[in-house]
Design a protein around this motif. Structure first.
Motif, PDB file in Angstrom:
ATOM      1  N   ARG A   1     -55.241  75.160  17.902  1.00  0.00           N
ATOM      2  CA  ARG A   1     -53.834  75.550  17.967  1.00  0.00           C
ATOM      3  C   ARG A   1     -53.298  75.902  16.577  1.00  0.00           C
ATOM      4  O   ARG A   1     -52.514  76.828  16.418  1.00  0.00           O
ATOM      5  CB  ARG A   1     -53.011  74.409  18.579  1.00  0.00           C
TER       6      ARG A   1
ATOM      7  N   GLN B   1     -60.848  74.419  23.890  1.00  0.00           N
ATOM      8  CA  GLN B   1     -60.162  75.390  24.753  1.00  0.00           C
ATOM      9  C   GLN B   1     -59.918  76.703  24.018  1.00  0.00           C
ATOM     10  O   GLN B   1     -58.815  77.261  24.041  1.00  0.00           O
ATOM     11  CB  GLN B   1     -58.834  74.802  25.228  1.00  0.00           C
TER      12      GLN B   1
ATOM     13  N   MET C   1     -67.593  71.317  18.021  1.00  0.00           N
ATOM     14  CA  MET C   1     -66.554  70.530  18.709  1.00  0.00           C
ATOM     15  C   MET C   1     -65.500  71.466  19.301  1.00  0.00           C
ATOM     16  O   MET C   1     -65.000  71.250  20.411  1.00  0.00           O
ATOM     17  CB  MET C   1     -65.855  69.578  17.737  1.00  0.00           C
TER      18      MET C   1
ATOM     19  N   ASN D   1     -66.836  73.081  22.420  1.00  0.00           N
ATOM     20  CA  ASN D   1     -66.951  72.178  23.559  1.00  0.00           C
ATOM     21  C   ASN D   1     -65.618  71.639  24.067  1.00  0.00           C
ATOM     22  O   ASN D   1     -65.444  71.439  25.255  1.00  0.00           O
ATOM     23  CB  ASN D   1     -67.858  71.005  23.203  1.00  0.00           C
ATOM     24  N   TYR D   2     -64.702  71.348  23.155  1.00  0.00           N
ATOM     25  CA  TYR D   2     -63.456  70.681  23.564  1.00  0.00           C
ATOM     26  C   TYR D   2     -62.196  71.404  23.111  1.00  0.00           C
ATOM     27  O   TYR D   2     -61.105  70.911  23.316  1.00  0.00           O
ATOM     28  CB  TYR D   2     -63.417  69.252  22.990  1.00  0.00           C
TER      29      TYR D   2
ATOM     30  N   SER E   1     -59.213  67.043  12.561  1.00  0.00           N
ATOM     31  CA  SER E   1     -60.656  67.117  12.806  1.00  0.00           C
ATOM     32  C   SER E   1     -61.015  66.298  14.023  1.00  0.00           C
ATOM     33  O   SER E   1     -62.025  66.522  14.667  1.00  0.00           O
ATOM     34  CB  SER E   1     -61.427  66.544  11.623  1.00  0.00           C
ATOM     35  N   VAL E   2     -60.191  65.308  14.312  1.00  0.00           N
ATOM     36  CA  VAL E   2     -60.462  64.419  15.431  1.00  0.00           C
ATOM     37  C   VAL E   2     -60.034  65.085  16.751  1.00  0.00           C
ATOM     38  O   VAL E   2     -60.562  64.770  17.802  1.00  0.00           O
ATOM     39  CB  VAL E   2     -59.723  63.077  15.213  1.00  0.00           C
ATOM     40  N   PHE E   3     -59.081  65.994  16.682  1.00  0.00           N
ATOM     41  CA  PHE E   3     -58.512  66.591  17.883  1.00  0.00           C
ATOM     42  C   PHE E   3     -58.767  68.103  17.904  1.00  0.00           C
ATOM     43  O   PHE E   3     -57.947  68.879  17.410  1.00  0.00           O
ATOM     44  CB  PHE E   3     -57.006  66.314  17.947  1.00  0.00           C
TER      45      PHE E   3
ATOM     46  N   GLN F   1     -56.251  64.417  10.314  1.00  0.00           N
ATOM     47  CA  GLN F   1     -56.287  63.958  11.704  1.00  0.00           C
ATOM     48  C   GLN F   1     -56.788  65.040  12.654  1.00  0.00           C
ATOM     49  O   GLN F   1     -57.342  64.751  13.693  1.00  0.00           O
ATOM     50  CB  GLN F   1     -54.891  63.520  12.182  1.00  0.00           C
TER      51      GLN F   1
ATOM     52  N   VAL G   1     -58.513  70.517  20.024  1.00  0.00           N
ATOM     53  CA  VAL G   1     -57.508  71.427  20.588  1.00  0.00           C
ATOM     54  C   VAL G   1     -56.410  71.695  19.564  1.00  0.00           C
ATOM     55  O   VAL G   1     -55.929  72.819  19.424  1.00  0.00           O
ATOM     56  CB  VAL G   1     -56.881  70.848  21.878  1.00  0.00           C
ATOM     57  N   GLN G   2     -56.049  70.653  18.818  1.00  0.00           N
ATOM     58  CA  GLN G   2     -54.979  70.835  17.834  1.00  0.00           C
ATOM     59  C   GLN G   2     -55.424  71.701  16.671  1.00  0.00           C
ATOM     60  O   GLN G   2     -54.643  72.442  16.090  1.00  0.00           O
ATOM     61  CB  GLN G   2     -54.482  69.478  17.353  1.00  0.00           C
TER      62      GLN G   2
END
Lengths: 81, 539
Positions: B253, B278, B272, B275-276, B245-247, B243, B249-250
């Motif tokens: 983290r 952080q 990714m 870009n997203y 790979s979809v998020f 999952q 930021v996670q």
């Protein structure tokens, strides 16, 4: 209401009508493979436009997008009352 | 003496019994635990009739079950075959028939998909269930037996009997997409994977206190680095839930919280994260090594990544599944200079491997700027495609530059050129991505590089659509930077600045994102289908 709108978008736009049965509010969209990184970006754009909210990068988390119920709660908390 | 890949686990279990071998969702498994569980799995497989060289499928989502299956199957003397947990049932059933998978290792959360797979013709006789509280039925469709987890755990934890496997026997088969439509199974022997693992271990000085991510799915050859190199070093492999790979930021983290030191990812995932993800808001100080492979990394994202996370070493690794990694390149600061648009080189051959490039006339590339197809020789070369001598013979050929004995070399189909330094190779494009339009020779990669040079183009892919009149028509798919308005006219004018007129895409379509394959690469086949589908409409 929100849940129905999201489900409709997922079935019509992301799954292109390939799925016949309804999507349960607590069904995991990620582990079932419905949401990948591309679908998620499209979904975010849709939610932002449809519900007039801005979704920040740091809010794009599993806990907010894992299920339709998660999204509904997330949107409710984003929208001004 | 370690000569089979499972020996790496057993030896580390002797040396570091209580060290964490693997972590998944805050839980951990020590080397001794993993060693003992996989002994039990091997014995359970023997009880099910698995013999040396049998193919055993792995059909699970990334979890401890993935590791348990790999080493259990190898210890049983068998060959593991990872099935993409998200692939359509029909394709998976084809794979089970193609290499005759009779025993499958799976989990209860795949029961529904298993039922779908078993509706097709398949040789599967029994399924081992990898979860403890499994409430699985005793039988599945077609009378397929289910072996519950408690039965596996009832086996002895002592090492299973040695069935006499040697290093030239197969360790695993990875199915990749075939140009004719059916997937083809790349056969990898223990010696082949050992060549790669030994090289990685030395080159990247992996140690017991390293913490590696395991991000790639098992059916993607990137996964072998993380798992096997960690086992060799007695290090810890942190399994990344699919999952994440979809998020982005996670994922970032996880790198922070698990104090990851080494990560090996495809460029799309790294882009990714740029870009997203952080990145600048997270502490990635433990990270010392970032490896990437699988596709060309657009230089602007590599540059951004190296600015945001400057301290690790960055390496571009190259190699098709048929050779694993065969060349490598350590990224230099000069490679990401502001004016640079060309991707970084794929580098030079790994130690104990040799690569060379063959020109169209059959002679070797010796001078900078000359182009040729890259060939690979050495024990890193796979054993061919399972059950397909024809395709094998086309790509795995006799090395014509070795006159004294017969030796196989692999033709990659990738066109490369020798860099000015006469040491490093530059990737030019696929032999079959080289297309002709109006008689001109065109590399699609070159058009994409030009598109990426635009400051507000986030992603770009160009596909060639066969056309009766001009040979090929070029379609470009563009993802503009978030919030930035791009028009077809602007993109076309931009192209005109970089490309000769015959290389400017005829059709330019703006998308919110490019479709990706299950391994995270840009889905070119999908784009091509889109392009062909809209053929008449664009005129």
């Amino acid at each position: 209401m929100t849940a129905k709108v999201i489900e409709q978008f997922i079935r019509d736009d992301l799954l292109l009508g390939m799925r016949k049965e309804p999507i349960a509010p607590d069904e995991s969209l990620v582990s079932s493979g419905i949401l990948d990184s591309l679908a998620l970006l499209r979904l975010i754009t849709f939610l932002e436009e449809r519900f007039g909210i801005a979704i920040e990068d740091h809010e794009v988390l599993q806990e907010n997008f894992e299920t339709i119920a998660n999204m509904e709660a997330f949107i409710a908390q984003k929208q001004p009352i | 003496m370690a000569y089979l890949i499972q020996h790496l686990l057993s030896e580390s279990a002797q040396r570091y019994p209580h060290h964490e071998a693997a972590r998944f969702k805050q839980q951990s498994l020590t080397y001794r635990q993993l060693d003992e569980i996989t002994n039990r799995v091997a014995r359970a497989l023997h009880r099910e009739g698995v013999r040396r060289g049998d193919r055993v499928g792995i059909y699970v989502h990334k979890s401890f079950a993935s590791l348990i299956a790999i080493f259990g199957i190898l210890k049983a003397g068998a060959v593991y075959v990872p099935l993409d947990p998200n692939a359509p049932a029909k394709r998976l059933a084809y794979i089970t028939r193609n290499c005759d998978i009779r025993i499958l290792f799976s989990a209860t959360n795949k029961l529904r998909d298993l039922d779908a797979m078993l509706e097709y013709e398949t040789p599967i006789e029994a399924v081992l269930m990898a979860d403890q509280e499994a409430q699985a039925p005793a039988q599945l469709g077609g009378g397929v037996r289910v072996v519950p987890w408690y039965r596996i755990m009832a086996e002895s934890s002592a090492p299973p009997p040695d069935l006499g496997v040697i290093e030239t026997d197969l360790a695993y088969i990875l199915y990749t997409s075939g140009s004719t439509g059916d997937p083809k199974g790349v056969m990898i022997s223990h010696r082949t994977i050992f060549t790669f693992i030994n090289w990685c271990y030395d080159t990247f000085a992996i140690e017991a206190n390293d913490r590696l991510t395991s991000h790639a799915p098992l059916h993607f050859d990137l996964s072998t680095f993380d798992i096997f190199v960690a086992m060799k070093a007695g290090a810890t492999v942190v399994l990344v839930p699919e999952q994440l790979s979809v998020f982005p930021v996670q994922l970032v983290r996880l790198l922070q919280d698990e104090r990851i030191t080494v990560t090996y990812l495809v460029p799309s995932i790294l882009s990714m994260m740029v870009n997203y993800g952080q990145l600048s808001k997270h502490d990635l100080s433990a990270l010392r090594l970032v490896l990437f492979a699988g596709e060309v990394f657009p230089i602007k994202y590599l540059r951004a990544l190296m600015h945001m996370v400057p301290h690790p070493d960055y390496y571009n690794l190259y190699g098709p599944t048929e050779t694993n990694v065969c060349t490598y390149y350590k990224v230099q600061q000069s490679d990401i200079a502001p004016d640079r648009t060309r991707p970084v080189p794929i580098g030079k051959a790994c130690e104990n491997m040799e690569v060379f490039a063959v020109k169209e006339d059959g002679s070797l590339v010796t001078e900078p700027g000359e182009e040729g197809e890259l060939w690979v020789r050495g024990s890193c070369v796979a054993q061919g495609y399972w059950g397909d001598p024809e395709k094998t013979a086309r790509a795995f050929v006799r090395n014509p530059y070795q006159p004294f004995f017969e030796e196989v070399a692999y033709r990659t189909g990738d066109i490369v050129t020798l860099a000015e330094d006469r040491t490093n190779w530059m990737y030019i494009g696929r032999r079959d991505h080289m297309i002709k339009s109006r008689g001109y020779r065109i590399e699609l990669g070159e058009i994409e590089a030009a598109l990426y040079a635009h400051p507000h183009i986030e992603e770009a892919a160009v596909v060639a659509v066969p056309d009766d009149l001009i040979g090929n028509r070029l379609d470009a798919y563009i993802v503009p930077e978030d919030g930035y308005h791009l028009s077809v006219e602007i993109v076309r004018a931009h192209c005109a600045q970089y490309l000769p007129h015959y290389m400017i895409p005829e059709r330019i379509e703006l998308l919110e994102a490019l479709p990706k394959t299950s391994t995270g690469k840009t889905d070119r086949t999908g784009l091509k289908k889109m392009a062909v589908g809209t053929k008449g409409a664009s005129v």
